[in-house]
Design an enzyme around this catalytic site. Sequence first.
Site, PDB file in Angstrom:
ATOM      1  N   HIS A  92       0.867  -1.183   0.000  1.00  0.00           N
ATOM      2  CA  HIS A  92       0.000   0.000   0.000  1.00  0.00           C
ATOM      3  C   HIS A  92       0.903   1.232   0.000  1.00  0.00           C
ATOM      4  O   HIS A  92       1.814   1.345   0.829  1.00  0.00           O
ATOM      5  CB  HIS A  92      -0.921   0.016   1.226  1.00  0.00           C
ATOM      6  CG  HIS A  92      -1.921  -1.089   1.226  1.00  0.00           C
ATOM      7  ND1 HIS A  92      -2.179  -1.870   2.335  1.00  0.00           N
ATOM      8  CD2 HIS A  92      -2.731  -1.561   0.242  1.00  0.00           C
ATOM      9  CE1 HIS A  92      -3.112  -2.770   2.032  1.00  0.00           C
ATOM     10  NE2 HIS A  92      -3.454  -2.603   0.767  1.00  0.00           N
ATOM     11  N   GLU A 123       1.961   3.615   3.173  1.00  0.00           N
ATOM     12  CA  GLU A 123       2.477   2.992   4.392  1.00  0.00           C
ATOM     13  C   GLU A 123       4.001   3.028   4.363  1.00  0.00           C
ATOM     14  O   GLU A 123       4.661   2.097   3.890  1.00  0.00           O
ATOM     15  CB  GLU A 123       1.934   1.561   4.510  1.00  0.00           C
ATOM     16  CG  GLU A 123       0.417   1.538   4.597  1.00  0.00           C
ATOM     17  CD  GLU A 123      -0.186   0.147   4.522  1.00  0.00           C
ATOM     18  OE1 GLU A 123      -1.429   0.052   4.573  1.00  0.00           O
ATOM     19  OE2 GLU A 123       0.561  -0.845   4.414  1.00  0.00           O
ATOM     20  N   HIS A 176       3.471  -3.626   6.802  1.00  0.00           N
ATOM     21  CA  HIS A 176       2.410  -2.650   6.542  1.00  0.00           C
ATOM     22  C   HIS A 176       2.293  -1.653   7.688  1.00  0.00           C
ATOM     23  O   HIS A 176       3.011  -1.731   8.688  1.00  0.00           O
ATOM     24  CB  HIS A 176       1.063  -3.368   6.382  1.00  0.00           C
ATOM     25  CG  HIS A 176       0.907  -4.119   5.106  1.00  0.00           C
ATOM     26  ND1 HIS A 176       0.147  -3.656   4.049  1.00  0.00           N
ATOM     27  CD2 HIS A 176       1.426  -5.312   4.710  1.00  0.00           C
ATOM     28  CE1 HIS A 176       0.190  -4.538   3.058  1.00  0.00           C
ATOM     29  NE2 HIS A 176       0.961  -5.553   3.437  1.00  0.00           N
ATOM     30  N   GLU A 192       1.642  -5.458  10.813  1.00  0.00           N
ATOM     31  CA  GLU A 192       1.152  -4.079  10.866  1.00  0.00           C
ATOM     32  C   GLU A 192       1.954  -3.313  11.911  1.00  0.00           C
ATOM     33  O   GLU A 192       1.954  -3.660  13.094  1.00  0.00           O
ATOM     34  CB  GLU A 192      -0.339  -4.061  11.221  1.00  0.00           C
ATOM     35  CG  GLU A 192      -1.223  -4.836  10.261  1.00  0.00           C
ATOM     36  CD  GLU A 192      -1.422  -4.128   8.925  1.00  0.00           C
ATOM     37  OE1 GLU A 192      -1.079  -2.918   8.824  1.00  0.00           O
ATOM     38  OE2 GLU A 192      -1.920  -4.779   7.981  1.00  0.00           O
TER      39      GLU A 192
END
Length: 350
Positions: free
Chosen positions: A73, A76, A166, A230
Amino acid sequence: MNMNSPSHTSITAMMIAKALAQADLTYIASCFSNAGFIVKLPTRGILQIYQTPSSYPVHLPPPGQVLVSIGIHGDETGPIELLAHTLHGLMKQPQTLAVDLMIVVGNIDAIAQGKRFIDTDLNRLFHTNRPHHENKEAKRAKDIIRATKDFFAENIHGEKWHLDLHATIRPSHYRNFAIIADLQSDNKKRALISYLGTADIAAIVFNPKSAGTYSYFTAEHFGTISATVELGQVAPLGQNDVNTLKNMQVMLDKLLCAIPVSSETFNTRPAPQIFKVVQEIIKLSDDFHMTCDGNTQNFTAMTQGTIIARDSTTIYTVRHEQEHIVFPNPNVHIGQRAGLMVVKQIKLSR
């Protein structure tokens, strides 16, 4: 940015981060090539570094393989800075790299524009049912899949890892957490828990179903020890608090240098809380509405019977005594996942 003119010692981690963000891996490649590694650049933003046959005597097991992906993404950027710091250290002492390494900078165009994606979410395209129309993300997914297949075909005996790094759109009750494909063996899960537990990963979610994500794809097709990790929230490049990722960097350094995780270090940290996915919230139409708002954090608890979302005649409700919502996002495309509902599980034994 031209990284060929400065001397090796004058290169900073932020310069490497900017080069990664621009998908320019040529200087990084040259450092490892000059150090005697076999280096390939199969396409823009993808770098493969292989140990030479002489690096591993025949009486030792083959080197492991580690795939680290960032920027799947485009907004990020924390993982970009994290990997840059790791590479900065390795480039000073390249011989400490003890695995075959593949680096993937994912959505190059989205990174350049500071957007999550251009046409469609790249992290929903790692499956056999990719869209037939050739938008930017569909083309990029094909390039990444092709390079990934070639990388893991080089060494069929060594242990395979994939960390897809991420950052989240919204805040989380657990700042750093991971999503792991549930199809992996318990031994692989324990290996992930051991490494991630030393890196301040506070929660791990076992997901039984693919949503087309890159880490699920590699686990399913190549048997990798895979996780989507994450790391905090999205922020512009250069504005990430890398101090909060120091333990993650230490863990990544150990993995790339084939240094086992110390049991003493692991046991002094709180074990990650384990969750499993119990339902997916799928956006079926333009009538889709979620009851949570933009302030709802990841892992917010909801009680049984609570309405999660409405989509025309379909109503999603909490089925268990308590469920936690992860990745709530009503703005996904029709047919895509708008959230995960998870429940706490008993921790796997260490």
